[in-house]
Motif scaffolding. Structure first.
Motif, mmCIF file in Angstrom:
data_model
loop_
_atom_site.group_PDB
_atom_site.id
_atom_site.type_symbol
_atom_site.label_atom_id
_atom_site.label_comp_id
_atom_site.label_asym_id
_atom_site.label_seq_id
_atom_site.Cartn_x
_atom_site.Cartn_y
_atom_site.Cartn_z
ATOM 1 N N ALA A 146 0.835 -1.203 0.000
ATOM 2 C CA ALA A 146 0.000 0.000 0.000
ATOM 3 C C ALA A 146 0.869 1.253 0.000
ATOM 4 C CB ALA A 146 -0.915 -0.013 1.221
ATOM 5 N N ALA A 147 1.928 1.250 0.808
ATOM 6 C CA ALA A 147 2.822 2.407 0.874
ATOM 7 C C ALA A 147 3.534 2.617 -0.460
ATOM 8 C CB ALA A 147 3.845 2.210 1.994
ATOM 9 N N ALA A 148 3.953 1.520 -1.087
ATOM 10 C CA ALA A 148 4.650 1.622 -2.377
ATOM 11 C C ALA A 148 3.723 2.156 -3.455
ATOM 12 C CB ALA A 148 5.211 0.258 -2.781
ATOM 13 N N ARG A 149 2.470 1.697 -3.452
ATOM 14 C CA ARG A 149 1.514 2.185 -4.456
ATOM 15 C C ARG A 149 1.249 3.676 -4.279
ATOM 16 N NH1 ARG A 149 -0.440 -3.013 -3.575
ATOM 17 N NH2 ARG A 149 -1.852 -2.351 -1.898
ATOM 18 N N ASP A 150 1.248 4.121 -3.039
ATOM 19 C CA ASP A 150 1.094 5.557 -2.789
ATOM 20 C C ASP A 150 2.281 6.330 -3.340
ATOM 21 O OD1 ASP A 150 -1.337 5.278 -1.519
ATOM 22 O OD2 ASP A 150 -0.503 5.275 0.508
#
Length: 216
Positions: A146-150
């Motif tokens: 999720a953090a990487a997609r952000d």
């Protein structure tokens, strides 16, 4: 010709590594250092394509030397060569901007392949190191994803394509051929991606690519 700076405080180890590199006519050891401080000075004066650094050296250890070389000679790619494969060394090496991490106990062919890879703008981790990095990424995968997609949200479609290919381990030249663009344009995209993602090197960007699901 790939110009190499070799730094290791053990004379016999330097001789052995130099002999391995000499087996490839495309590689040229232009300078040797016995400590980290000397390695930094030689990187400034010789501007090698690749600095091959031992982690444990006197005056200035390899990690500190790597960080300083990346600061004063940013065109020089750094490869860490060590007998130690612990996770903390790997993480620190990647954090200071190293493009490669090889174990002295590895296959000599890995050393030559790694030098060529980083000189070509790619990243290279020995298989044992790569497995360790992947293992570390297993924990907290959902949160990391999720953090990487952000983090990639602000990238353009083309930048995401370049990041995906970078994450797959392709060099700048290979990415250029895959996308039918010139290599200079790829370098510009990679530089922009590193800035947008706020990472120091291709290895860190590749990890984000994997975590974000850009690479199978």
């Amino acid at each position: 010709m790939i110009r190499i700076l070799l730094a290791d405080d053990e004379t016999m180890m330097r001789a052995g590594v130099r002999a391995i590199l000499a087996s490839d006519p495309a590689l040229d050891v232009v300078a040797e250092a016995s400590d980290g401080k000397e390695a930094v000075d030689l990187a400034i004066s010789h501007r090698p394509d690749v600095a091959l650094l031992d982690i444990r050296m006197p005056r200035l250890d390899g990690l500190a030397a790597a960080a300083e070389i990346r600061r004063v000679a940013p065109a020089t790619a750094v490869v860490m060569l060590t007998t130690f494969g612990e996770d903390d060394y790997i993480a620190k090496a990647l954090d200071v901007g190293a493009s490669g991490f090889l174990l002295k106990s590895g296959d000599p062919r890995e050393l030559i392949a790694g030098i060529h890879a980083v000189a070509d703008g790619a990243a290279y981790l020995s298989p044992k190191v790569a497995r360790s990095v992947i293992s570390r990424l297993q924990g907290g995968r959902i949160a990391r994803g999720a953090a990487a997609r952000d983090r990639i949200e602000g990238l353009t479609e083309r930048e995401r394509e370049v990041l995906a290919l970078l994450g797959a381990g392709l060099s700048n030249a290979e990415i250029a051929r895959e996308l039918h663009i010139v290599e200079g344009t790829v370098k510009a995209y990679v530089s922009a991606i590193l800035t947008r993602l706020d990472v120091r090197n291709r290895v860190q960007a590749a990890i984000i690519a994997h975590e974000a699901g850009l690479v199978a």
